[in-house]
Design a protein around this motif. Structure first.
Motif, mmCIF file in Angstrom:
data_model
loop_
_atom_site.group_PDB
_atom_site.id
_atom_site.type_symbol
_atom_site.label_atom_id
_atom_site.label_comp_id
_atom_site.label_asym_id
_atom_site.label_seq_id
_atom_site.Cartn_x
_atom_site.Cartn_y
_atom_site.Cartn_z
ATOM 1 N N LEU A 236 0.806 -1.225 0.000
ATOM 2 C CA LEU A 236 0.000 0.000 0.000
ATOM 3 C C LEU A 236 0.840 1.278 0.000
ATOM 4 O O LEU A 236 0.531 2.215 -0.758
ATOM 5 C CB LEU A 236 -0.962 -0.013 1.192
ATOM 6 C CG LEU A 236 -1.946 1.150 1.257
ATOM 7 C CD1 LEU A 236 -2.846 1.165 0.032
ATOM 8 C CD2 LEU A 236 -2.791 1.079 2.539
ATOM 9 N N CYS A 240 0.516 4.209 -2.892
ATOM 10 C CA CYS A 240 0.030 5.555 -2.582
ATOM 11 C C CYS A 240 1.047 6.647 -2.913
ATOM 12 O O CYS A 240 0.675 7.835 -2.978
ATOM 13 C CB CYS A 240 -0.324 5.644 -1.090
ATOM 14 S SG CYS A 240 -1.776 4.683 -0.611
ATOM 15 N N GLU A 241 2.303 6.291 -3.105
ATOM 16 C CA GLU A 241 3.355 7.286 -3.275
ATOM 17 C C GLU A 241 3.091 8.280 -4.414
ATOM 18 O O GLU A 241 3.232 9.509 -4.222
ATOM 19 C CB GLU A 241 4.698 6.578 -3.477
ATOM 20 C CG GLU A 241 5.887 7.503 -3.402
ATOM 21 C CD GLU A 241 6.029 8.170 -2.040
ATOM 22 O OE1 GLU A 241 6.485 9.327 -2.002
ATOM 23 O OE2 GLU A 241 5.641 7.545 -1.015
ATOM 24 N N TYR A 243 0.330 9.313 -5.677
ATOM 25 C CA TYR A 243 -0.804 10.177 -5.362
ATOM 26 C C TYR A 243 -0.448 11.130 -4.215
ATOM 27 O O TYR A 243 -1.034 12.224 -4.110
ATOM 28 C CB TYR A 243 -2.023 9.326 -5.025
ATOM 29 C CG TYR A 243 -2.366 8.396 -6.171
ATOM 30 C CD1 TYR A 243 -3.018 8.879 -7.296
ATOM 31 C CD2 TYR A 243 -1.973 7.062 -6.149
ATOM 32 C CE1 TYR A 243 -3.303 8.048 -8.368
ATOM 33 C CE2 TYR A 243 -2.251 6.221 -7.219
ATOM 34 C CZ TYR A 243 -2.906 6.727 -8.323
ATOM 35 O OH TYR A 243 -3.165 5.901 -9.393
ATOM 36 N N LYS A 244 0.497 10.750 -3.381
ATOM 37 C CA LYS A 244 1.014 11.680 -2.370
ATOM 38 C C LYS A 244 1.683 12.871 -3.035
ATOM 39 O O LYS A 244 1.509 14.029 -2.621
ATOM 40 C CB LYS A 244 2.019 10.955 -1.467
ATOM 41 C CG LYS A 244 1.418 10.222 -0.299
ATOM 42 C CD LYS A 244 2.529 9.729 0.619
ATOM 43 C CE LYS A 244 1.950 9.085 1.866
ATOM 44 N NZ LYS A 244 3.029 8.625 2.792
ATOM 45 N N PHE A 254 -2.309 14.420 2.401
ATOM 46 C CA PHE A 254 -2.530 13.001 2.064
ATOM 47 C C PHE A 254 -1.884 12.148 3.148
ATOM 48 O O PHE A 254 -0.668 12.190 3.345
ATOM 49 C CB PHE A 254 -1.913 12.686 0.699
ATOM 50 C CG PHE A 254 -2.340 11.366 0.119
ATOM 51 C CD1 PHE A 254 -3.219 11.299 -0.953
ATOM 52 C CD2 PHE A 254 -1.859 10.169 0.644
ATOM 53 C CE1 PHE A 254 -3.613 10.087 -1.490
ATOM 54 C CE2 PHE A 254 -2.247 8.952 0.116
ATOM 55 C CZ PHE A 254 -3.125 8.899 -0.957
ATOM 56 N N VAL A 256 -1.620 8.193 5.183
ATOM 57 C CA VAL A 256 -1.828 6.748 5.089
ATOM 58 C C VAL A 256 -1.623 6.149 6.473
ATOM 59 O O VAL A 256 -0.577 6.355 7.097
ATOM 60 C CB VAL A 256 -0.855 6.101 4.083
ATOM 61 C CG1 VAL A 256 -1.085 4.592 4.030
ATOM 62 C CG2 VAL A 256 -1.015 6.727 2.701
ATOM 63 N N GLU A 272 -4.874 -3.685 -7.159
ATOM 64 C CA GLU A 272 -4.098 -2.454 -7.308
ATOM 65 C C GLU A 272 -4.793 -1.496 -8.273
ATOM 66 O O GLU A 272 -4.773 -0.273 -8.078
ATOM 67 C CB GLU A 272 -2.685 -2.777 -7.790
ATOM 68 C CG GLU A 272 -1.830 -3.455 -6.721
ATOM 69 C CD GLU A 272 -0.452 -3.815 -7.234
ATOM 70 O OE1 GLU A 272 -0.242 -3.755 -8.465
ATOM 71 O OE2 GLU A 272 0.414 -4.172 -6.413
ATOM 72 N N LEU A 275 -7.645 0.176 -6.326
ATOM 73 C CA LEU A 275 -7.159 1.199 -5.402
ATOM 74 C C LEU A 275 -6.615 2.410 -6.156
ATOM 75 O O LEU A 275 -6.777 3.552 -5.712
ATOM 76 C CB LEU A 275 -6.083 0.595 -4.493
ATOM 77 C CG LEU A 275 -6.569 -0.513 -3.558
ATOM 78 C CD1 LEU A 275 -5.416 -1.082 -2.747
ATOM 79 C CD2 LEU A 275 -7.673 -0.013 -2.635
ATOM 80 N N LEU A 279 -7.891 6.122 -5.423
ATOM 81 C CA LEU A 279 -6.977 7.167 -4.976
ATOM 82 C C LEU A 279 -6.941 8.329 -5.964
ATOM 83 O O LEU A 279 -6.887 9.501 -5.567
ATOM 84 C CB LEU A 279 -5.582 6.568 -4.797
ATOM 85 C CG LEU A 279 -5.436 5.544 -3.668
ATOM 86 C CD1 LEU A 279 -4.078 4.871 -3.721
ATOM 87 C CD2 LEU A 279 -5.654 6.199 -2.305
ATOM 88 N N VAL A 294 -6.162 7.523 3.924
ATOM 89 C CA VAL A 294 -6.278 6.110 3.584
ATOM 90 C C VAL A 294 -5.985 5.312 4.846
ATOM 91 O O VAL A 294 -4.906 5.460 5.437
ATOM 92 C CB VAL A 294 -5.291 5.715 2.465
ATOM 93 C CG1 VAL A 294 -5.441 4.239 2.121
ATOM 94 C CG2 VAL A 294 -5.501 6.580 1.231
ATOM 95 N N ILE A 303 -11.046 4.841 2.328
ATOM 96 C CA ILE A 303 -10.483 6.010 1.658
ATOM 97 C C ILE A 303 -11.468 7.158 1.806
ATOM 98 O O ILE A 303 -12.615 7.057 1.358
ATOM 99 C CB ILE A 303 -10.202 5.723 0.169
ATOM 100 C CG1 ILE A 303 -9.208 4.572 0.033
ATOM 101 C CG2 ILE A 303 -9.676 6.968 -0.531
ATOM 102 C CD1 ILE A 303 -8.974 4.131 -1.396
#
Length: 373
Positions: A236, A240-241, A243-244, A254, A256, A272, A275, A279, A294, A303
Motif C-alpha cells: 500500500l 500511494c506514493e 498520489y502523495k 494526504f 496513510v 491495485e 485502489l 486514490l 487512507v 479512503i
C-alpha cells in the motif's frame, strides 16, 4: 403380451407357470399312483397273521378321478391368489419409480422415489434419487452460469453503447472544425490556431480509445487473473506514493494509516487497479487545503476525502460507464467516467463488497472496500 402393462404381464406369467405346475403334478399323480400296490395284512381268528398284496389300481384311479375337479379348482384358486400377491409385490415398487420419474421429467424438485427395501429395486430407487439430485444441481449451476453470462453480455452491450456515445462527441467536434477550416469560414481561416485544437482533440480521442480498450478487456464474470497470496500492508505505501506527490503539488494533505497486516489471496494487479482508481478520484475531487486519508485494517480499506458531498440521486449512477456528475462534466476536471465503473466491475469479479457514502463531519465522501467475501 408385448403391449400389456407390467402388473398384468407379471400376473399372467406367474399364473400360467403355477397353473402348468399344478396340471403337471395332477397328471403325474393320475398316471403313476394307480401303479402302486399296497400290502394288506389280515389277522386270523387264531392269532396267525397272513400278508397278501392287493392290486388297487382301479380303486386309486376312481378316487383320483372323483377328487380331480375339486383339487384342480383349489389349485387354480391358490395359484390365482399367489400370482396376484407376487405380481403386486413386484409391480407396485416399479410403478412408483415410473410415476416418480415422470414427475422428475417435469423437473418437480420435490419428486423422490420411495425406498422400501434393500434389494435391487430399492437400490434402483436410491440410484434414481441420487441421479436426479445430481441433475438438479447441474441445472441450478447452469442457470446460475446462464444468468451470469446474460448479465455479462448486457454489461458489455451497455458499455459499448456508452463508449460509442462518448466517442461520438469529440469525433463530431473534430469533423466540424476540419470542415470549417477547409471551407475557410470565419475564425476557422486561422488554421494554425485550430490545427493545434484539432491535435488536442485527436489526443483526447486516442486517450479515450485506449481507456475503452483497456476497460473492455475486463472479465465481467470471472477473475481476470489468477489469485496470489500477498499482504496489502506491504504494497500500500508504494501504491500511494504517486498520489502523495500529486496531492502535495495541489496543497492537499494526504495521509496513510496501516493499523494491522492485511493478508489476502486475490488477483493482485486487479486490486491495485481498484485502489489506483479510488486514490486518483480522491485526489482529483479534493480541493487545495483539504485532506485525503487512507486507512487499512485487516479486513477492509477506507479512503476518505474532504469535498462537496455527492447528491444522493447521483450516487446510484456513479458506477455506470462514462458517468460524471453535473459539477464535474468537464473531462479535464471530471475524468473519463470509467474509474468507478472499473472499480465496480473488478470488485464484483473478485466477490468483494463495497460502500460509497457521504460524510457529515468533515464533509466529504468515504469509500469502504471489504476483503471478507
Amino acid at each position: 403380451m408385448k403391449k400389456l402393462k407390467l402388473f398384468p404381464k407379471i400376473f399372467l406369467y406367474t399364473f400360467l407357470v403355477m397353473l402348468l405346475v399344478t396340471l403337471a403334478s395332477h397328471l403325474f399323480l393320475y398316471m403313476f399312483a394307480p401303479q402302486m400296490q399296497i400290502n394288506a395284512s389280515r389277522f386270523l381268528e387264531n392269532g396267525v397273521m397272513m400278508e397278501t398284496t392287493l392290486n388297487t389300481e382301479w380303486i386309486i384311479q376312481d378316487a383320483i378321478f372323483k377328487a380331480l375337479p375339486i383339487s384342480l379348482a383349489c389349485s387354480v384358486l391358490v395359484s390365482l391368489v399367489c400370482s396376484l400377491i407376487f405380481s403386486r409385490a413386484m409391480a407396485v415398487p416399479i410403478k412408483q419409480i415410473s410415476i416418480t420419474t415422470e414427475q422428475m421429467e417435469q423437473l418437480d424438485k420435490t419428486a423422490r422415489c420411495p425406498v422400501n427395501s434393500s434389494d435391487e429395486i430399492g437400490v434402483l430407487a436410491c440410484n434414481v434419487n441420487s441421479l436426479y439430485a445430481s441433475l438438479l444441481s447441474t441445472i441450478e449451476n447452469l442457470e446460475e452460469e446462464k444468468k451470469k453470462v446474460g448479465e455479462a453480455e448486457q454489461s458489455k452491450i451497455d458499455f459499448l453503447r456508452a463508449a460509442s456515445h462518448e466517442l461520438k462527441t469529440p469525433v463530431t467536434a473534430l469533423h466540424a472544425i476540419l470542415e470549417n477550416m477547409l471551407l475557410g469560414i470565419g475564425k476557422y481561416k486561422d488554421r494554425d490556431t485550430y490545427l493545434v485544437q484539432c491535435k488536442e482533440i485527436a489526443e483526447q480521442l486516442s486517450s479515450m480509445i485506449q481507456e475503452v480498450l483497456e476497460t473492455s478487456r475486463l472479465d465481467f464474470t470471472q477473475d481476470v487473473q489468477i489469485s496470489e497470496p500477498f499482504d496489502l500492508s506491504d504494497t500500500l505505501p508504494t501504491l500511494c506514493e504517486p498520489y502523495k506527490l500529486i496531492a502535495k503539488a495541489n496543497q492537499i494533505d494526504f495521509s496513510v494509516e496501516i493499523h494491522e497486516g492485511c493478508p489476502l489471496d486475490l488477483p493482485k494487479r486487479n486490486l491495485e487497479k481498484i485502489l489506483a482508481n479510488l486514490l486518483s478520484n480522491a485526489v482529483s475531487y479534493t480541493k487545495p487545503g483539504s485532506k485525503v486519508s487512507v486507512v487499512l485494517y485487516a479486513d477492509r480499506i477506507m479512503i476518505e476525502n474532504e469535498c462537496t458531498p455527492i447528491p444522493q440521486e447521483a450516487l446510484s449512477h456513479l458506477f455506470e460507464p462514462f458517468y460524471r456528475p453535473d459539477f464535474a462534466r468537464n473531462r479535464q476536471d471530471g475524468g473519463n467516467g470509467l474509474g468507478l465503473y472499473i472499480v465496480s466491475t473488478l470488485s464484483k469479479a473478485m466477490g468483494l463488497s463495497y460502500t460509497f457514502e457521504p460524510m457529515a463531519s468533515p464533509q466529504g465522501m468515504r469509500f469502504l472496500l471489504f476483503f471478507t467475501k
